[in-house]
Scaffold this motif. Structure first.
Motif, PDB file in Angstrom:
ATOM      1  N   LEU A 109      46.112 -15.053  -4.064  1.00 20.82           N
ATOM      2  CA  LEU A 109      45.484 -14.245  -5.110  1.00 20.82           C
ATOM      3  C   LEU A 109      43.973 -14.141  -4.941  1.00 20.82           C
ATOM      4  CD1 LEU A 109      47.532 -15.378  -8.245  1.00 20.82           C
ATOM      5  CD2 LEU A 109      47.737 -13.231  -6.969  1.00 20.82           C
ATOM      6  N   ILE A 110      43.288 -15.259  -4.793  1.00 25.16           N
ATOM      7  CA  ILE A 110      41.829 -15.203  -4.654  1.00 25.16           C
ATOM      8  C   ILE A 110      41.417 -14.528  -3.344  1.00 25.16           C
ATOM      9  CG2 ILE A 110      39.762 -16.618  -4.337  1.00 25.16           C
ATOM     10  CD1 ILE A 110      40.704 -18.371  -6.621  1.00 25.16           C
ATOM     11  N   PRO A 111      42.054 -14.842  -2.193  1.00 28.08           N
ATOM     12  CA  PRO A 111      41.709 -14.091  -0.981  1.00 28.08           C
ATOM     13  C   PRO A 111      41.922 -12.584  -1.143  1.00 28.08           C
ATOM     14  CG  PRO A 111      42.891 -16.076  -0.386  1.00 28.08           C
ATOM     15  CD  PRO A 111      42.954 -15.975  -1.881  1.00 28.08           C
ATOM     16  N   GLY A 112      42.975 -12.188  -1.843  1.00 29.37           N
ATOM     17  CA  GLY A 112      43.227 -10.767  -2.073  1.00 29.37           C
ATOM     18  C   GLY A 112      42.163 -10.134  -2.938  1.00 29.37           C
ATOM     19  N   LEU A 113      41.654 -10.897  -3.890  1.00 27.76           N
ATOM     20  CA  LEU A 113      40.576 -10.418  -4.755  1.00 27.76           C
ATOM     21  C   LEU A 113      39.290 -10.248  -3.945  1.00 27.76           C
ATOM     22  CD1 LEU A 113      40.143  -9.859  -7.818  1.00 27.76           C
ATOM     23  CD2 LEU A 113      39.326 -12.212  -8.003  1.00 27.76           C
ATOM     24  N   GLU A 114      38.984 -11.238  -3.127  1.00 27.12           N
ATOM     25  CA  GLU A 114      37.750 -11.194  -2.326  1.00 27.12           C
ATOM     26  C   GLU A 114      37.773 -10.071  -1.291  1.00 27.12           C
ATOM     27  OE1 GLU A 114      35.939 -15.578  -2.017  1.00 27.12           O
ATOM     28  OE2 GLU A 114      37.974 -15.454  -1.205  1.00 27.12           O
ATOM     29  N   SER A 115      38.970  -9.763  -0.780  1.00 26.46           N
ATOM     30  CA  SER A 115      39.074  -8.708   0.236  1.00 26.46           C
ATOM     31  C   SER A 115      39.122  -7.309  -0.367  1.00 26.46           C
ATOM     32  CB  SER A 115      40.327  -8.929   1.081  1.00 26.46           C
ATOM     33  OG  SER A 115      41.505  -8.668   0.311  1.00 26.46           O
ATOM     34  N   GLY A 116      39.217  -7.210  -1.691  1.00 31.31           N
ATOM     35  CA  GLY A 116      39.271  -5.912  -2.343  1.00 31.31           C
ATOM     36  C   GLY A 116      40.671  -5.359  -2.520  1.00 31.31           C
ATOM     37  N   ARG A 117      41.680  -6.162  -2.221  1.00 33.43           N
ATOM     38  CA  ARG A 117      43.051  -5.701  -2.394  1.00 33.43           C
ATOM     39  C   ARG A 117      43.397  -5.577  -3.876  1.00 33.43           C
ATOM     40  NH1 ARG A 117      48.361  -9.198  -0.595  1.00 33.43           N
ATOM     41  NH2 ARG A 117      49.948  -7.721  -1.307  1.00 33.43           N
ATOM     42  N   PHE A 118      42.835  -6.474  -4.701  1.00 34.04           N
ATOM     43  CA  PHE A 118      43.035  -6.454  -6.149  1.00 34.04           C
ATOM     44  C   PHE A 118      41.681  -6.326  -6.838  1.00 34.04           C
ATOM     45  CE2 PHE A 118      45.902 -10.017  -4.553  1.00 34.04           C
ATOM     46  CZ  PHE A 118      46.977  -9.175  -4.265  1.00 34.04           C
ATOM     47  N   ASP A 119      41.710  -5.829  -8.079  1.00 35.92           N
ATOM     48  CA  ASP A 119      40.501  -5.782  -8.904  1.00 35.92           C
ATOM     49  C   ASP A 119      40.398  -7.014  -9.800  1.00 35.92           C
ATOM     50  OD1 ASP A 119      39.890  -3.192  -7.900  1.00 35.92           O
ATOM     51  OD2 ASP A 119      41.298  -2.319  -9.351  1.00 35.92           O
ATOM     52  N   LEU A 120      41.545  -7.473 -10.309  1.00 35.47           N
ATOM     53  CA  LEU A 120      41.595  -8.646 -11.174  1.00 35.47           C
ATOM     54  C   LEU A 120      42.789  -9.500 -10.793  1.00 35.47           C
ATOM     55  CD1 LEU A 120      41.169  -7.041 -14.751  1.00 35.47           C
ATOM     56  CD2 LEU A 120      39.350  -7.973 -13.301  1.00 35.47           C
ATOM     57  N   VAL A 121      42.700 -10.779 -11.106  1.00 39.98           N
ATOM     58  CA  VAL A 121      43.845 -11.676 -11.009  1.00 39.98           C
ATOM     59  C   VAL A 121      44.089 -12.274 -12.381  1.00 39.98           C
ATOM     60  CG1 VAL A 121      44.595 -13.932 -10.152  1.00 39.98           C
ATOM     61  CG2 VAL A 121      43.668 -12.250  -8.559  1.00 39.98           C
ATOM     62  N   MET A 122      45.329 -12.152 -12.867  1.00 43.24           N
ATOM     63  CA  MET A 122      45.738 -12.764 -14.135  1.00 43.24           C
ATOM     64  C   MET A 122      47.009 -13.539 -13.868  1.00 43.24           C
ATOM     65  SD  MET A 122      44.890  -9.775 -16.930  1.00 43.24           S
ATOM     66  CE  MET A 122      45.255 -10.880 -18.308  1.00 43.24           C
ATOM     67  N   SER A 128      38.143 -23.455 -12.731  1.00 39.80           N
ATOM     68  CA  SER A 128      37.629 -24.717 -12.199  1.00 39.80           C
ATOM     69  C   SER A 128      36.347 -24.483 -11.406  1.00 39.80           C
ATOM     70  CB  SER A 128      38.666 -25.368 -11.281  1.00 39.80           C
ATOM     71  OG  SER A 128      38.861 -24.580 -10.113  1.00 39.80           O
ATOM     72  N   ALA A 129      35.565 -25.554 -11.248  1.00 38.03           N
ATOM     73  CA  ALA A 129      34.306 -25.451 -10.509  1.00 38.03           C
ATOM     74  C   ALA A 129      34.554 -25.008  -9.069  1.00 38.03           C
ATOM     75  CB  ALA A 129      33.588 -26.794 -10.540  1.00 38.03           C
ATOM     76  N   GLU A 130      35.621 -25.503  -8.470  1.00 42.79           N
ATOM     77  CA  GLU A 130      35.928 -25.134  -7.088  1.00 42.79           C
ATOM     78  C   GLU A 130      36.205 -23.639  -6.972  1.00 42.79           C
ATOM     79  OE1 GLU A 130      39.120 -26.261  -3.534  1.00 42.79           O
ATOM     80  OE2 GLU A 130      39.296 -27.191  -5.501  1.00 42.79           O
ATOM     81  N   ARG A 131      37.011 -23.100  -7.882  1.00 44.66           N
ATOM     82  CA  ARG A 131      37.336 -21.679  -7.818  1.00 44.66           C
ATOM     83  C   ARG A 131      36.134 -20.819  -8.166  1.00 44.66           C
ATOM     84  NH1 ARG A 131      43.057 -22.881 -10.610  1.00 44.66           N
ATOM     85  NH2 ARG A 131      44.349 -22.994  -8.733  1.00 44.66           N
ATOM     86  N   ARG A 132      35.243 -21.311  -9.043  1.00 46.08           N
ATOM     87  CA  ARG A 132      34.064 -20.521  -9.419  1.00 46.08           C
ATOM     88  C   ARG A 132      33.085 -20.349  -8.267  1.00 46.08           C
ATOM     89  NH1 ARG A 132      34.496 -23.508 -14.034  1.00 46.08           N
ATOM     90  NH2 ARG A 132      32.688 -24.792 -13.488  1.00 46.08           N
ATOM     91  N   ARG A 133      33.248 -21.110  -7.211  1.00 45.41           N
ATOM     92  CA  ARG A 133      32.421 -20.864  -6.023  1.00 45.41           C
ATOM     93  C   ARG A 133      32.832 -19.552  -5.351  1.00 45.41           C
ATOM     94  NH1 ARG A 133      32.560 -26.713  -5.379  1.00 45.41           N
ATOM     95  NH2 ARG A 133      34.417 -26.634  -4.047  1.00 45.41           N
ATOM     96  N   ALA A 134      34.060 -19.114  -5.610  1.00 44.32           N
ATOM     97  CA  ALA A 134      34.565 -17.896  -4.968  1.00 44.32           C
ATOM     98  C   ALA A 134      34.616 -16.700  -5.913  1.00 44.32           C
ATOM     99  CB  ALA A 134      35.956 -18.155  -4.396  1.00 44.32           C
ATOM    100  N   VAL A 135      34.917 -16.943  -7.200  1.00 45.64           N
ATOM    101  CA  VAL A 135      35.124 -15.839  -8.142  1.00 45.64           C
ATOM    102  C   VAL A 135      34.494 -16.176  -9.490  1.00 45.64           C
ATOM    103  CG1 VAL A 135      37.299 -15.147  -7.045  1.00 45.64           C
ATOM    104  CG2 VAL A 135      37.351 -16.759  -8.970  1.00 45.64           C
TER     105      VAL A 135
END
Length: 294
Positions: A109-122, A128-135
Motif C-alpha cells: 500500500l505505501i509503496p503504491g502510494l509513493e509511486s503514484g499508483r494510488f492517491d490515498l490509502v485507507m 506510526s513514527a516509522e510510517r510517517r517518514r514515508a507518508v
C-alpha cells in the motif's frame, strides 16, 4: 493497524464467520494538527482539492481486505465493503470526485502510494513514527484492545487488573499479548497466559472454560459479538493508537482537502453514522487531525 503474523488466519476465519452468519510532516515542513489551518479556514473540502485532481475528477483509494469490519468483501462477491470503503465513498463525495476503490496487498500500500499508483490509502493503518517518514496521515479512528469474556461476564471482570490470577488467552505476536504481559508484570498473583494462533481460536478456549478472558482489537471484538451472542466486550480500550488515511508527502494539498472533508463529515454526523453502522462508534474521533500518532 500493525497486522500480526497470525492475522492472516484471523482474517480468513473472520470472513468465514461473516459468511456463515450472513458475515507530522508534509513535504514542505511540519503539517498542522487539528481540524483546520490558516490556509484552509473558510474554504470547503471541494474548494481545497488541487487542480490536478479536479481535472481528472477521480480519487483512487486503495485498501487491503481481510480485516472485518473495517475492510472486506461482501459475502459471495468481490465488492468492497466495511468502515473504510464507506468512509472513502463519503470523502470522495465531499471532494466532488468519483471514487475508484481497489484492493491491494497490505505491504504494497505505501509503496503504491509513493509511486503514484494510488492517491490515498485507507486500510486500518496505524499512524506510526516509522510510517510517517514515508507518508502523512489524516487520522480518522482511534482504537486499541478490549477484554472479551463469555456472555454475562461470569467472573465479574472490569479491568486489566481483574485478570490477575486468572487464565487468559492472547494471540501470538499481537499488540494485545504485549498489553497482557505488561499487566501481568504488575500482578501480585500472575495470570496463567496461554497463546492462541489468532482471535477465533482464542475464543474457543473461552468456550471450553480453559480461559476466562481474552484481549482482542476493538473492531474485531465488536464483529464477533455482533455475530455471536455467546461473548461480551468490556467497554474500556487499552493501548489505543490512531489509524490514519495515508497520503503521499508530495501531496500536501490533497492531504488538507481530505482532512477538511473528514472534519465536515464529523461535524454533520455522517462520519459517526458510518462507524455506528458497523458497530465501531466507540473508536470515533471528535476532530480530524494530521500526523497525531506517537
Amino acid at each position: 493497524m500493525n497486522r500480526p503474523r497470525s492475522l492472516r488466519c484471523l482474517a480468513a476465519l473472520a470472513v468465514v464467520v461473516l459468511a456463515a452468519t450472513a458475515c507530522g510532516r508534509s513535504g514542505q515542513g511540519d503539517a498542522p494538527s487539528g481540524s483546520s489551518s490558516q490556509a484552509t479556514a473558510g474554504r470547503t473540502a471541494a474548494e481545497l482539492v488541487p487542480a490536478q485532481y479536479r481535472q481528472k475528477g477521480v480519487l483512487r483509494v486503495a485498501t487491503a481486505v481481510g480485516y472485518p469490519p473495517m475492510e472486506m468483501y461482501e459475502s459471495g462477491t468481490t465488492r468492497l465493503t466495511g468502515v473504510d470503503p464507506g468512509l472513502a465513498k463519503a470523502i470522495a463525495q465531499r471532494l466532488k470526485l468519483k471514487l475508484e476503490l481497489s484492493n491491494a496487498a497490505f505491504d504494497g500500500l505505501i509503496p503504491g502510494l509513493e509511486s503514484g499508483r494510488f492517491d490515498l490509502v485507507m486500510s486500518s493503518m496505524t499512524d506510526s513514527a516509522e510510517r510517517r517518514r514515508a507518508v502523512d496521515f489524516v487520522d480518522y479512528f482511534r482504537t486499541g484492545g478490549v477484554i472479551m469474556t463469555k456472555k454475562g461476564n461470569p467472573q465479574g471482570i472490569t479491568s486489566l487488573a481483574d485478570l490477575c490470577g486468572k487464565s487468559v488467552v492472547l494471540a501470538k505476536g499481537s499488540s494485545n499479548l504485549h498489553i497482557g504481559e505488561e499487566q501481568n508484570a504488575k500482578c501480585q498473583e500472575r495470570m496463567r497466559i496461554s497463546q492462541s494462533e489468532d482471535a477465533p481460536t482464542g475464543l474457543l478456549q473461552l468456550d471450553s472454560g480453559r480461559a476466562v478472558a481474552t484481549i482482542v482489537d476493538y473492531p474485531v471484538a465488536k464483529m464477533f459479538t455482533k455475530k455471536n451472542s455467546a461473548y461480551e466486550v468490556l467497554p474500556k480500550q487499552y493501548g489505543t493508537a490512531p489509524w490514519g488515511i495515508a497520503v503521499a508527502k508530495s501531496q500536501g494539498g490533497l492531504r488538507d482537502a481530505v482532512q477538511k472533508a473528514l472534519q465536515e463529515l464529523i461535524d454533520d454526523g455522517g462520519y459517526r453514522k458510518i462507524l455506528d453502522t458497523w458497530g465501531v462508534g466507540g473508536s470515533a474521533v471528535s476532530e480530524a487531525t494530521v500526523n497525531d500518532g506517537r
